[in-house]
Design a protein around this motif. Structure first.
Motif, short mmCIF file in Angstrom:
data_model
loop_
_atom_site.label_atom_id
_atom_site.label_comp_id
_atom_site.label_asym_id
_atom_site.label_seq_id
_atom_site.Cartn_x
_atom_site.Cartn_y
_atom_site.Cartn_z
N ILE A 1 -16.07 -40.68 -28.29
CA ILE A 1 -15.85 -41.10 -29.68
C ILE A 1 -15.56 -39.88 -30.56
O ILE A 1 -14.63 -39.88 -31.38
N LEU A 2 -16.36 -38.83 -30.39
CA LEU A 2 -16.17 -37.63 -31.20
C LEU A 2 -14.90 -36.88 -30.81
O LEU A 2 -14.21 -36.31 -31.66
N ALA A 3 -14.57 -36.86 -29.52
CA ALA A 3 -13.37 -36.16 -29.06
C ALA A 3 -12.11 -36.79 -29.63
O ALA A 3 -11.12 -36.10 -29.89
N GLU A 4 -12.14 -38.11 -29.83
CA GLU A 4 -10.99 -38.80 -30.41
C GLU A 4 -10.67 -38.28 -31.82
O GLU A 4 -9.53 -38.36 -32.28
N GLN A 5 -11.69 -37.74 -32.50
CA GLN A 5 -11.51 -37.21 -33.85
C GLN A 5 -11.46 -35.68 -33.87
O GLN A 5 -11.54 -35.06 -34.92
N GLY A 6 -11.35 -35.08 -32.68
CA GLY A 6 -11.21 -33.62 -32.59
C GLY A 6 -12.52 -32.85 -32.62
O GLY A 6 -12.51 -31.64 -32.89
N HIS A 7 -13.63 -33.51 -32.33
CA HIS A 7 -14.94 -32.85 -32.35
C HIS A 7 -15.48 -32.66 -30.93
O HIS A 7 -15.05 -33.34 -30.00
N GLN A 8 -16.44 -31.75 -30.79
CA GLN A 8 -17.08 -31.49 -29.51
C GLN A 8 -18.58 -31.79 -29.60
O GLN A 8 -19.16 -31.76 -30.68
N VAL A 9 -19.19 -32.02 -28.43
CA VAL A 9 -20.62 -32.27 -28.37
C VAL A 9 -21.28 -31.16 -27.55
O VAL A 9 -20.79 -30.79 -26.49
N LEU A 10 -22.38 -30.64 -28.06
CA LEU A 10 -23.17 -29.64 -27.35
C LEU A 10 -24.59 -30.19 -27.20
O LEU A 10 -25.24 -30.51 -28.18
N ARG A 11 -25.04 -30.31 -25.95
CA ARG A 11 -26.38 -30.85 -25.69
C ARG A 11 -27.39 -29.72 -25.53
O ARG A 11 -27.14 -28.75 -24.84
N LEU A 12 -28.54 -29.91 -26.15
CA LEU A 12 -29.61 -28.95 -26.03
C LEU A 12 -30.22 -29.02 -24.63
O LEU A 12 -30.19 -30.09 -23.99
N PRO A 13 -30.80 -27.93 -24.13
CA PRO A 13 -31.50 -27.99 -22.84
C PRO A 13 -32.65 -29.00 -22.92
O PRO A 13 -33.31 -29.09 -23.95
N PRO A 14 -32.89 -29.76 -21.86
CA PRO A 14 -34.01 -30.71 -21.88
C PRO A 14 -35.34 -29.99 -22.12
O PRO A 14 -35.54 -28.86 -21.67
N TYR A 15 -36.22 -30.65 -22.84
CA TYR A 15 -37.59 -30.17 -23.07
C TYR A 15 -37.62 -28.85 -23.84
O TYR A 15 -38.48 -28.00 -23.61
N HIS A 16 -36.68 -28.66 -24.75
CA HIS A 16 -36.66 -27.46 -25.57
C HIS A 16 -36.54 -27.83 -27.05
O HIS A 16 -35.54 -27.51 -27.70
N PRO A 17 -37.58 -28.47 -27.62
CA PRO A 17 -37.53 -28.77 -29.06
C PRO A 17 -37.51 -27.51 -29.90
O PRO A 17 -37.13 -27.56 -31.07
N ASP A 18 -37.95 -26.36 -29.32
CA ASP A 18 -37.96 -25.12 -30.08
C ASP A 18 -36.55 -24.61 -30.35
O ASP A 18 -36.37 -23.68 -31.15
N LEU A 19 -35.54 -25.20 -29.70
CA LEU A 19 -34.16 -24.82 -29.96
C LEU A 19 -33.46 -25.82 -30.88
O LEU A 19 -32.24 -25.78 -31.02
N ASN A 20 -34.23 -26.69 -31.49
CA ASN A 20 -33.68 -27.73 -32.34
C ASN A 20 -34.31 -27.64 -33.74
O ASN A 20 -35.47 -28.01 -33.93
N PRO A 21 -33.56 -27.15 -34.73
CA PRO A 21 -34.14 -27.02 -36.08
C PRO A 21 -34.53 -28.37 -36.68
O PRO A 21 -35.41 -28.42 -37.54
N ILE A 22 -33.89 -29.45 -36.24
CA ILE A 22 -34.27 -30.76 -36.76
C ILE A 22 -35.70 -31.11 -36.34
O ILE A 22 -36.48 -31.68 -37.11
N GLU A 23 -36.06 -30.76 -35.09
CA GLU A 23 -37.43 -31.00 -34.62
C GLU A 23 -38.42 -30.20 -35.46
O GLU A 23 -39.52 -30.68 -35.78
N MET A 24 -38.05 -28.99 -35.82
CA MET A 24 -38.93 -28.17 -36.66
C MET A 24 -39.08 -28.78 -38.04
O MET A 24 -40.17 -28.77 -38.63
N ALA A 25 -37.98 -29.31 -38.57
CA ALA A 25 -38.04 -29.96 -39.88
C ALA A 25 -38.95 -31.17 -39.84
O ALA A 25 -39.77 -31.39 -40.74
#
Length: 231
Positions: free
Chosen positions: A88-112
């Motif tokens: 869906i995102l590629a159709e609009q020219g965007h890319q997806v990057l997935r975080l490593p599993p079990y690493h909430p410390d790499l996700n600022p949204i989790e910190m928020a």
């Protein structure tokens, strides 16, 4: 949340507000990882297995039975795995990057969210659902661009710490493997007591011990102090 609701939000809320050529970072919850064009399972019909292999350009013999066809599918399906939101995102020219599993410390949204939950928990003394929603909205309004910048910087600092510690993992696992191989080789060869004592002396000699010059990265990791030859 389920995939249907997430896709609706993705199409109606996120996509219209994304700048061109964006990278969308997602974690590994199930509705982010719904697969597109699932590979056949072991219970699929033989014709479906053959059709999937043909569509992917994987050669097979017509005489193969279902278990053999499925082995071919298992060996190849990972490189053909695609996810619905990626398409869906590629159709609009965007890319997806997935975080490593079990690493909430790499996700600022989790910190928020952690900050929001602490705020709500400290003020919602009566555990009212209505009050909880009000406090969530209140805390979100209090969190400005500066707070988000701090959280993103914190994640970048953690990423750098992980990158610096990669060499420690390599060194520790390699040294451990070497020691295990030395011990196991002695046991398997059934060396005499004299040989054992000689090999023990060799291992304890300075020449056979890991040199700290090979582990400069340890000095850069907080709390990790390499041993000197005199220790």
């Amino acid at each position: 949340m389920n995939y249907e609701n997430y896709e609706k939000w993705l199409r109606t809320q996120l996509l219209p507000n994304l700048p061109p050529n964006s990278v969308v970072v997602v974690d590994n919850v199930s509705y982010h990882n719904k697969q597109w064009d699932l590979a056949p399972t072991s219970n699929s019909k033989k014709a479906d297995m053959q059709a999937w292999l043909t569509d992917k350009g994987i050669q097979y013999e017509e005489s193969l039975l279902k278990p053999q066809l499925y082995n071919l599918i298992k060996a190849n399906k990972k490189r053909f795995t695609t996810f619905s939101i990626d398409r869906i995102l590629a159709e609009q020219g965007h890319q997806v990057l997935r975080l490593p599993p079990y690493h909430p410390d790499l996700n600022p949204i989790e910190m928020a969210w952690s900050d929001i939950k602490q705020y709500v928990g400290s003020k919602n003394v009566k555990w009212s659902v209505t009050k909880c929603i009000e406090l969530i909205q209140e805390k979100v309004l209090l969190m400005g661009a500066w707070d988000w910048q701090k959280l993103c910087k914190k994640v970048k600092d953690i990423e750098e710490q992980y990158a610096m510690s990669d060499c420690v993992v390599d060194l520790v696992t390699e040294e451990f493997t070497i020691r295990v191989n030395e011990d196991s080789s002695e046991d398997s060869l059934g060396e005499s007591d004299d040989d054992d004592s000689a090999s023990t002396d060799d291992r304890s000699s300075p020449e056979s011990r890991p040199s700290t010059s090979k582990r400069p990265c340890l000095e850069t990791i907080e709390g990790v102090i390499p041993l000197s030859d005199s220790d």
